[in-house]
Enzyme design. Structure first.
Site, PDB file in Angstrom:
ATOM      1  N   HIS A  52     -94.191  77.526   2.834  1.00  0.00           N
ATOM      2  CA  HIS A  52     -92.773  77.550   2.463  1.00  0.00           C
ATOM      3  C   HIS A  52     -91.966  77.937   3.698  1.00  0.00           C
ATOM      4  CE1 HIS A  52     -93.106  78.171  -2.171  1.00  0.00           C
ATOM      5  NE2 HIS A  52     -94.096  77.415  -1.718  1.00  0.00           N
ATOM      6  N   GLU A  54     -89.651  80.106   4.221  1.00  0.00           N
ATOM      7  CA  GLU A  54     -89.531  81.543   4.463  1.00  0.00           C
ATOM      8  C   GLU A  54     -90.800  82.118   5.066  1.00  0.00           C
ATOM      9  OE1 GLU A  54     -87.609  80.856   0.311  1.00  0.00           O
ATOM     10  OE2 GLU A  54     -89.101  79.890   1.580  1.00  0.00           O
ATOM     11  N   CYS A  82     -88.702  81.983  -3.895  1.00  0.00           N
ATOM     12  CA  CYS A  82     -89.594  82.059  -5.058  1.00  0.00           C
ATOM     13  C   CYS A  82     -90.278  83.429  -5.062  1.00  0.00           C
ATOM     14  CB  CYS A  82     -90.638  80.946  -4.996  1.00  0.00           C
ATOM     15  SG  CYS A  82     -91.851  81.170  -3.657  1.00  0.00           S
ATOM     16  N   CYS A  85     -92.407  84.117  -1.840  1.00  0.00           N
ATOM     17  CA  CYS A  85     -91.610  84.398  -0.655  1.00  0.00           C
ATOM     18  C   CYS A  85     -90.847  85.716  -0.787  1.00  0.00           C
ATOM     19  CB  CYS A  85     -90.666  83.236  -0.377  1.00  0.00           C
ATOM     20  SG  CYS A  85     -91.575  81.718   0.066  1.00  0.00           S
TER      21      CYS A  85
END
Length: 154
Positions: A52, A54, A82, A85
């Site tokens: 992801h 992040e 999410c 993260c």
């Protein structure tokens, strides 16, 4: 630089993700006004569920700083993080999170949960939301619209 300027950088990264067929999310980690890490979604390209935006930005920041504690770092991300993260933000001790659009389906910074301000955690973040939210939402809406149209055509 301002929050908007750093968020523009994150949006630019999100556009790169979209060009690769990835969900367009970008992130920039900033320490003392300097970008120390950046990333965009790469789950499909890397075949990695952890890739992801992040997580990649935090990883790059930790490598550049030379420490897992990202104290003093502000993370700019185009979409509300999410649960994975948000947990990473807490565990890495990021000081501040700035994000664009809320994610009503998976957001863990206010939409479904609020993991980064959970009083039972030993670390909480300062959060600023809604920075360039319209641009972030439009990028996601356009991406998913094209994806749906492509599926209809096939």
């Amino acid at each position: 630089m301002s929050d908007e300027a750093f968020m523009q950088q994150a949006l630019s990264l999100a556009r790169e993700a979209a060009e690769l067929g990835e969900v367009p999310v970008g992130a920039v980690a900033v320490l003392n006004g300097e970008v120390v890490g950046a990333g965009f979604n790469r789950r499909e390209v890397d075949r990695n569920p952890l890739a992801h935006a992040e997580m990649l930005a935090m990883d790059a920041a930790a490598r550049k700083i030379g420490a897992w504690r990202l104290s003093g770092v502000t993370l700019y991300v185009t979409l509300e993080p999410c649960a994975m993260c948000a947990g990473g933000l807490v565990q890495s001790r990021v000081t501040r999170l700035v994000f664009g659009a809320f994610d009503p389906k998976a957001g863990a910074v206010g939409s479904l949960y609020n993991l980064v301000e959970e009083p039972r955690h030993n670390h909480r973040l300062q959060v600023t939301s809604g920075i360039l939210a319209d641009e972030s939402r439009l990028l996601l809406k356009t991406f998913f619209g094209r994806l749906r149209a492509k599926k209809r055509d096939n």
